[in-house]
Every structure is written in C-alpha cells, then in structure tokens.
Design a protein around this motif. Structure first.
Motif, PDB file in Angstrom:
ATOM      1  N   ARG A  70       0.844  -1.199   0.000  1.00 26.26           N
ATOM      2  CA  ARG A  70       0.000   0.000   0.000  1.00 26.26           C
ATOM      3  C   ARG A  70       0.880   1.251   0.000  1.00 26.26           C
ATOM      4  NH1 ARG A  70      -4.894  -2.344   1.476  1.00 26.26           N
ATOM      5  NH2 ARG A  70      -4.669  -4.202   2.798  1.00 26.26           N
ATOM      6  N   SER A  75      -5.476   0.831  -1.475  1.00 19.02           N
ATOM      7  CA  SER A  75      -5.442  -0.577  -1.867  1.00 19.02           C
ATOM      8  C   SER A  75      -3.998  -0.992  -2.124  1.00 19.02           C
ATOM      9  CB  SER A  75      -6.277  -0.781  -3.132  1.00 19.02           C
ATOM     10  OG  SER A  75      -5.690  -0.101  -4.225  1.00 19.02           O
ATOM     11  N   ARG A  76      -3.791  -2.277  -2.308  1.00 17.20           N
ATOM     12  CA  ARG A  76      -2.445  -2.782  -2.615  1.00 17.20           C
ATOM     13  C   ARG A  76      -2.152  -2.518  -4.094  1.00 17.20           C
ATOM     14  NH1 ARG A  76      -0.689  -6.659   1.429  1.00 17.20           N
ATOM     15  NH2 ARG A  76      -2.410  -7.279   2.800  1.00 17.20           N
ATOM     16  N   SER A  77      -1.685  -1.326  -4.381  1.00 19.87           N
ATOM     17  CA  SER A  77      -1.508  -0.905  -5.764  1.00 19.87           C
ATOM     18  C   SER A  77      -0.052  -0.849  -6.213  1.00 19.87           C
ATOM     19  CB  SER A  77      -2.138   0.480  -5.973  1.00 19.87           C
ATOM     20  OG  SER A  77      -1.510   1.439  -5.142  1.00 19.87           O
TER      21      SER A  77
END
Length: 282
Positions: free
Chosen positions: A106, A118-120
C-alpha cells in the motif's frame, strides 16, 4: 524465500533475455548474486529506465506478461510503472540466482491521516547471505536507488536522501526523511502473492478513475547530473525537480516542450504516432 527453479513456470522468468536487459541498463559489472551486484543492478535499472504511464493515458492499456514488458522496456526503449519495472527486475534477478519474494503493498506517501490505499504498488524482498533487503526498481524518482536492509530502524543514506524500515507489528513500512520528519512511503506484509494478484492490481491502477496513473500523464526519472543525482517528475504538463529541500525548477510546458522533455529528459523513445497523440492531449 522462493527460488528461480520454484517460480519459473509460474512467473515465466525463462522468457527474459538477460544480456539484452543488462545492455539496456548499461550494466557491465559482475552478475553473481551478491549484495554488491543487487545494489549495482537496482541503481542501473532506475537510472536507465524511466517511470511512465504513457500507454494508460493514450488508451492502450498495460499488459504484465514478461514478453510484453520486456519488449516495451528493453527492446522499444520505453519506461513503465511499478509492476512492469519490478516484475522485469525480479525475473532478471532470479535468472542470475537471487532468492526473492514479490509483494504487493500500500502506498502511504501523500495520504490523509487514517487513509488506507489498496495494494496498488509492488516491491521485492531479496535475500542475500542470510540478510533480507527491500528492493524496488519501480517507485519512481522518490524511491531508494539502492536496496534497503530489512532491519527495523536502520537508516540507509543514498545520495543525500535517507530511508529506513519501520516495523509496525506484522506490517513493515519504508520511510523517507522529508524536512527532518520521517514519512511513510509504502507499507506491506508477507502475504503470498501470485501473478493473478498482480493482474488485478494492474487493472485497478490502470482503470480506476481516481488512480493518479489514470488522471494525467505521469513520468519520472532519476538522472546523474554534474552536481550529483537529479530526481525529475512530470505530472500533466508540469515538470519539477525533487530535492532534499523540496520542489525546485517547477514550470508548465507547451505541447512541443512536453514532447521534448519526454524524449530528451525522461529518455522515453517516442514514435511519430506517440508524438502525435501526446500533442493532441492539449
């Protein structure tokens, strides 16, 4: 830790042309899996291949299969964004014998208090001689140029910039020193991820309307200047330098200047069609 043998079928690392990649980043030194090699490769990668979202802005999309990524970043002389950079870098490292883990994390930099993204973003955890390092070739101009030891509180100084690892229970944060204050950059845990997870993260980053990669042209490069490292960022039509003291040399570009900066400063190899579409952005 996973190894090249374990992941070849899942991640497709056998498709990487290692000599072509090394030529692209200008690395002519040793390739044995040592800390010195890891450091040299990460630094050469970041200095040699820019961060950019041109394909997203021009409506072409981003594919993460290694053949496409290698063709774009190595053969065509383009840049890419975090997942493209780090999946390519991970494949090369594994082919050279490094043991590593690919993680999704993140982004915290620039967040409002309590905001959770979000885990982007993606990072790599590389293990060498029993020591683990955070290695990230795809954060852009504000990321560390060299691996950061995964040791809570240990400070890594790189070209005047300082980074450290901060442990929060099961969560690990990478921090950077900004105006004498430690600021979180990214945060992650050791969840096991697979290619499909990166595919979904890629789709969100390249399609979600509020993603910074969708909103405007976003390119970054780290350059070696006569006075040392220069970190440049272009967002929309505004280009600026990031320094340890803040933002400098900020200016708004005309369409012609934009093309010139992308080609000459960011060192993105542009086709005639690319130039036409960029100029049409207004």
């Amino acid at each position: 830790m996973t190894t090249a043998t374990d992941t070849a079928s899942e991640w497709g690392i056998e498709k990487i042309d290692v000599p072509a990649y090394l030529e692209r980043i200008g690395h002519t030194g040793p390739t044995e899996p040592t800390v010195a090699t890891l450091t040299a490769l990460q630094r050469a990668h970041i200095l040699g291949i820019p961060f950019e979202n041109l394909d997203i802005i021009l409506g072409r999309g981003v594919q993460l299969d290694l053949e496409t990524v290698q063709n774009k970043l190595v053969t065509l002389g383009r840049g890419g964004y975090c997942h493209e950079h780090n999946l390519l870098f991970a494949a090369v490292l594994e082919r050279l014998g490094f043991s590593l883990t690919r993680l999704l994390c993140r982004v915290r930099l620039g967040n409002a208090p309590g905001q959770v993204q979000s885990r982007s973003h993606s990072v790599l955890i590389v293990e060498v001689d029993g020591q683990r390092y955070l290695s990230d070739a795809g954060y852009g101009c504000l990321g560390p140029l060299e691996p950061v030891p995964l040791v809570d509180g240990a400070v890594s100084e790189q070209d005047g910039w300082k980074y450290r690892i901060h442990q929060e229970g099961p969560i690990t944060a990478l921090q950077m020193l900004n105006n004498d204050v430690w600021v979180d950059s990214v945060a992650f845990d050791t969840t096991l991820f697979h290619p499909v997870d990166f595919t979904m993260a890629n789709f969100g980053s390249s399609h979600y309307p509020r993603s910074p990669l969708v909103v405007a042209l976003f390119t970054q490069a780290v350059l070696e200047g006569p006075d040392g490292i220069v970190r440049k960022a272009l967002f929309g039509k505004t280009i600026q330098d990031f320094t340890t003291g803040g933002i400098a040399n900020q200016r708004v570009l005309s369409p012609a200047e934009l093309v010139a900066e992308l080609r000459d400063t960011m060192r993105i190899r542009l086709t005639d069609e690319d130039i036409k579409q960029i100029e049409e952005l207004g």
